[in-house]
Design a protein around this motif. Structure first.
Motif, PDB file in Angstrom:
ATOM      1  N   THR A 167     -39.114  -6.065 -27.310  1.00 45.98           N
ATOM      2  CA  THR A 167     -39.857  -6.984 -26.448  1.00 45.98           C
ATOM      3  C   THR A 167     -38.936  -7.324 -25.285  1.00 45.98           C
ATOM      4  O   THR A 167     -37.723  -7.093 -25.364  1.00 45.98           O
ATOM      5  N   LEU A 168     -39.491  -7.874 -24.224  1.00 41.70           N
ATOM      6  CA  LEU A 168     -38.643  -8.238 -23.087  1.00 41.70           C
ATOM      7  C   LEU A 168     -37.560  -9.221 -23.510  1.00 41.70           C
ATOM      8  O   LEU A 168     -36.393  -9.076 -23.124  1.00 41.70           O
ATOM      9  N   CYS A 227     -48.045   1.708  -9.069  1.00 43.35           N
ATOM     10  CA  CYS A 227     -47.823   2.115 -10.461  1.00 43.35           C
ATOM     11  C   CYS A 227     -48.327   1.058 -11.443  1.00 43.35           C
ATOM     12  O   CYS A 227     -47.954  -0.118 -11.353  1.00 43.35           O
ATOM     13  N   GLY A 228     -49.152   1.485 -12.405  1.00 44.35           N
ATOM     14  CA  GLY A 228     -49.698   0.555 -13.387  1.00 44.35           C
ATOM     15  C   GLY A 228     -48.638  -0.142 -14.220  1.00 44.35           C
ATOM     16  O   GLY A 228     -48.733  -1.345 -14.491  1.00 44.35           O
ATOM     17  N   ASP A 229     -47.604   0.592 -14.639  1.00 47.17           N
ATOM     18  CA  ASP A 229     -46.538  -0.025 -15.438  1.00 47.17           C
ATOM     19  C   ASP A 229     -45.737  -1.032 -14.612  1.00 47.17           C
ATOM     20  O   ASP A 229     -45.295  -2.060 -15.138  1.00 47.17           O
ATOM     21  N   SER A 230     -45.545  -0.746 -13.326  1.00 42.72           N
ATOM     22  CA  SER A 230     -44.844  -1.698 -12.463  1.00 42.72           C
ATOM     23  C   SER A 230     -45.676  -2.974 -12.298  1.00 42.72           C
ATOM     24  O   SER A 230     -45.140  -4.087 -12.346  1.00 42.72           O
ATOM     25  N   TRP A 260     -45.291  -4.831 -15.783  1.00 46.99           N
ATOM     26  CA  TRP A 260     -44.016  -5.312 -16.316  1.00 46.99           C
ATOM     27  C   TRP A 260     -43.158  -6.076 -15.326  1.00 46.99           C
ATOM     28  O   TRP A 260     -42.379  -6.951 -15.737  1.00 46.99           O
ATOM     29  N   VAL A 261     -43.275  -5.804 -14.046  1.00 51.06           N
ATOM     30  CA  VAL A 261     -42.455  -6.560 -13.087  1.00 51.06           C
ATOM     31  C   VAL A 261     -42.831  -8.041 -13.072  1.00 51.06           C
ATOM     32  O   VAL A 261     -41.941  -8.907 -13.149  1.00 51.06           O
ATOM     33  N   VAL A 265     -36.117   1.109 -18.870  1.00 50.44           N
ATOM     34  CA  VAL A 265     -36.859   2.137 -18.144  1.00 50.44           C
ATOM     35  C   VAL A 265     -38.336   2.077 -18.513  1.00 50.44           C
ATOM     36  O   VAL A 265     -38.706   2.293 -19.665  1.00 50.44           O
ATOM     37  N   GLU A 266     -39.144   1.737 -17.548  1.00 52.89           N
ATOM     38  CA  GLU A 266     -40.603   1.676 -17.608  1.00 52.89           C
ATOM     39  C   GLU A 266     -41.117   0.533 -18.476  1.00 52.89           C
ATOM     40  O   GLU A 266     -41.852  -0.332 -18.005  1.00 52.89           O
ATOM     41  N   THR A 267     -40.786   0.526 -19.763  1.00 48.94           N
ATOM     42  CA  THR A 267     -41.238  -0.532 -20.662  1.00 48.94           C
ATOM     43  C   THR A 267     -40.065  -0.976 -21.541  1.00 48.94           C
ATOM     44  O   THR A 267     -39.116  -0.218 -21.740  1.00 48.94           O
TER      45      THR A 267
END
Length: 294
Positions: free
Chosen positions: A160-161, A84-87, A90-91, A154-156
């Protein structure tokens, strides 16, 4: 002699450790993780190292903050897809900011899920690790204290983080993304399918104001289908056809679920709606021919 025994022991240990990590191959032959795994697999394994290290190193450094101490007793379950591109994005960033804030990696638990190339296992773990966790998007970060969920991303991030983590630390987390999907998942946990059907208009009205685009419920519908929850999928995908009446994709997905449920005539009607909006849709044409034969 002792050195030789030590080498043998190390090789056996490495082999056993490697065997504990579950993997699968996608349609293109790429290797992916599934189930629980240690973080160092992403850092060291050639299949994942490139994207993990790149996104970790390129994420700006975060200065240590006093509020981070409020997270020292928090565990985070991270559900992701190595496909997964988002994983992939963001991970590594999450791990970087967690490290920069001085928090322990032992607080992080990583669980990889299958993609759609494994039939009947979409966004599921090999041992049902996702069951009851309301996972419909990856990555999903579930924050727990005393084994109770206190927040999730969830996802993003919603902001901001750093901002999202600060809000969680002060016990005022942002509402996670995909509010419509979350609402429906909560509804199904508290009520039966029949009860949801009886209150269809109420749920539709609520979801209408929470949904951003047709992909949100479309994805959730397929998550239900892959999990064998066909009736739940039908409700979700039907709602989507009401909200996005001029999008052929919503009728295509609903028709697929109807065909799986054995509702052939309704499936035919919805594939016809696809062709009314998109005459060149080859999938709808093929599916209609198959259904006519039945």
């Amino acid at each position: 002699m002792k050195k030789r025994l030590l080498v043998v022991f190390m090789c056996i240990s490495t082999f056993v450790f490697a065997q504990d990590i579950h993997r699968f191959e996608d349609a293109k032959g790429n290797s992916h993780l599934c189930g629980e795994f240690p973080l160092k697999t992403l850092e060291k394994d050639e299949a994942f190292q490139e994207w993990f290290v790149k996104n970790y190193d390129n994420f700006p450094k975060t200065e240590k903050q006093k509020w981070a101490k409020k997270l020292k007793d928090v565990q985070v379950d991270i559900y992701l897809g190595t496909w997964c591109g988002d994983s992939k994005r963001w991970v590594p960033r999450f791990v970087k900011i967690w490290d920069d804030l001085g928090l322990k990696r032992e607080q992080l638990n990583f669980i990889a899920l299958y993609n759609s190339s494994v039939e009947g296992k979409y966004k599921q773990g090999p041992n049902g690790e996702e069951k009851g966790k309301k996972i419909h998007r990856v990555p999903t970060f579930i924050f727990k204290k005393d084994n109770q969920e206190i927040a999730r991303i969830v996802e993003t991030p919603n902001n901001t983080l750093e901002t999202d983590l600060k809000q969680i630390a002060f016990e005022c987390p942002s509402e996670p993304n995909y509010r419509a999907a979350t609402y429906i998942l909560d509804a199904f946990q508290g009520k039966t399918v029949e009860q949801i059907k009886m209150e269809f208009n109420k749920h539709y009205s609520t979801v209408y104001y929470k949904t951003k685009n047709r992909r949100e419920l479309n994805t959730l519908g397929y998550v239900f289908l892959e999990a064998g929850k066909v009736q739940e999928a039908l409700i979700v995908l039907k709602i989507n056809t009401y909200m996005f009446q001029h999008d052929p994709n919503v009728y295509d997905s609903y028709a697929e679920a109807l065909a799986i449920a054995g509702e052939t005539e309704k499936a035919i009607d919805n594939y016809r709606k696809v062709l009314l909006l998109d005459r060149s849709n080859e999938n709808a044409q093929e599916k209609l021919q198959e259904l006519y034969k039945k």
